[in-house]
Write an enzyme that holds these catalytic residues in place. Sequence first.
Site, PDB file in Angstrom:
ATOM      1  N   ASP A   1      20.416 -29.322 -13.775  1.00 13.39           N
ATOM      2  CA  ASP A   1      20.366 -30.585 -14.540  1.00 13.39           C
ATOM      3  C   ASP A   1      21.684 -31.346 -14.462  1.00 13.39           C
ATOM      4  O   ASP A   1      21.767 -32.476 -14.965  1.00 13.39           O
ATOM      5  CB  ASP A   1      19.998 -30.316 -16.001  1.00 13.39           C
ATOM      6  CG  ASP A   1      20.931 -29.316 -16.666  1.00 13.39           C
ATOM      7  OD1 ASP A   1      20.883 -28.130 -16.279  1.00 13.39           O
ATOM      8  OD2 ASP A   1      21.702 -29.705 -17.557  1.00 13.39           O
TER       9      ASP A   1
ATOM     10  N   ASP B   1      22.867 -31.863 -33.131  1.00  7.78           N
ATOM     11  CA  ASP B   1      23.090 -33.038 -33.982  1.00  7.78           C
ATOM     12  C   ASP B   1      23.188 -34.323 -33.181  1.00  7.78           C
ATOM     13  O   ASP B   1      23.284 -35.417 -33.751  1.00  7.78           O
ATOM     14  CB  ASP B   1      24.340 -32.855 -34.855  1.00  7.78           C
ATOM     15  CG  ASP B   1      25.624 -32.664 -34.040  1.00  7.78           C
ATOM     16  OD1 ASP B   1      25.597 -32.874 -32.807  1.00  7.78           O
ATOM     17  OD2 ASP B   1      26.653 -32.306 -34.641  1.00  7.78           O
TER      18      ASP B   1
END
Length: 482
Positions: free
Chosen positions: A248, A121
């Site tokens: 990452d 979201d």
Amino acid sequence: MAGWRLEHTYADLPQIFYAAAAPTPVPEPRMVVFNRSLATLLGLEAETLAGPEGAAIFSGNAVPAGGRPIAQAYAGHQFGHFTVLGDGRAILLGEQVTPDGNRLDIQLKGPGQTGYSRRGDGRAALGPMLREYIVSEAMYALGIPTTRSLAVVATGEAVFRERVLQGAVLTRVAASHIRVGTMQWAAAHNNVELTRALADYTQARHYPELGDGAGRHLALFEAILARQASLIARWQLVGFIHGVMNTDNMALSGETIDYGPCAFMDAYDPATVFSSIDHGGRYAYGNQPPIAQWNLARLAEAMLPLFDANQERAVQLATEALERFPHLFHEHWLNGMRAKLGLFTCESDDEALVNGLLAWMRGQSADFTNTFRSLTKWVDIKDPTGFESGLTPWLERWEARRGRQPQSSAEAATLMRRHNPAFIPRNHRVEEALLAATSAGDLSVMETLLEVLANPFDYERDAPKYTEPGTDHGTYRTFCGT
């Protein structure tokens, strides 16, 4: 204008590295915490941005003057498995050029969906954003390279996770958000010119001293490796556990980045793990140095074509560079431990002295921070508080070792006070502050904690509440806060 001087050099890279992204407006932005001193360092007008104008910008409801919001693309190895990622819940507003000429990313974390959100979201919850604010600012005060936190704004909307939480947006300030995973993303396209473009940009932005001669890309890799060796050593020296050292989450600038399930070790144990998802202890305290080297090996793989046109030669150069990491890390760590023990000179038996102390600490489940804090007091005023009689032989060895250096005990104590914090973000105190803020809207607990953590080496402050370890006895767990 509120002092904004935003530029966008990252957007000069090929567009595979980013995509335009607009923050999604929120219904009721409310400033929860605003870092006035950081705003001033950035050249921003703190008074203006502390109010509704800042709440609008730092929630994503308004774009600051000169802003060009983008989401950055990257890949990464998550717990050893390669995957394509990208800023699924973060948007870069631009690069603020500060009054002293520094260039710093201004990024919103939790401002809504981007093209990389997949099924997410794009939102963030108040608790995890406040955790990053607290811990990143504590790391800054400890003198450890880190991203910083400018603001946390409550959004007035719910975020649905395992339960319903309050939504929030964090404004993160970073030297850049170029990650090992960004270079992996470039390499995954099998186009060496993309990798070269990113490497050249990274060098120009973070390592300009390397110049543009032959061999500059190998020199860039070696410089990144050197910064990581120093950074991880600093983590180890204060008992910091990152919790999710995926590729990452390793910044090529050498800053600590992505505070998710992070925490600080209480009782010394190299196997300490706090992250609820790290079931195998991959990112345990004692594993952080080898994991950093593993991540750097993945960076080397991505950059390999830049080292030499001959792959065999490129692999040899990368391997030789990688093999230097353990030595560099060990050198930083041992020198740091010497400083923590008040040692100005080097002797061949110093590592054995350090390991003797660590073995005692592990056997006694001694608190990492408080042990070194007590040793500092021992040198200062010969205060034996906090030591078991079993440490006496070690203390005698240590005193003899300090006696063989020309510096006085007072000088040793001063050195130790600069390297042994009196205060760290104790996990139970962080949780106490987050609970008060999220359940009762009481920010005073967090504000007091932040004030203490802003001066971690203040030995004159009598605040036992903030030095006592928690009572969880190894059961404390942290979460990613996604």
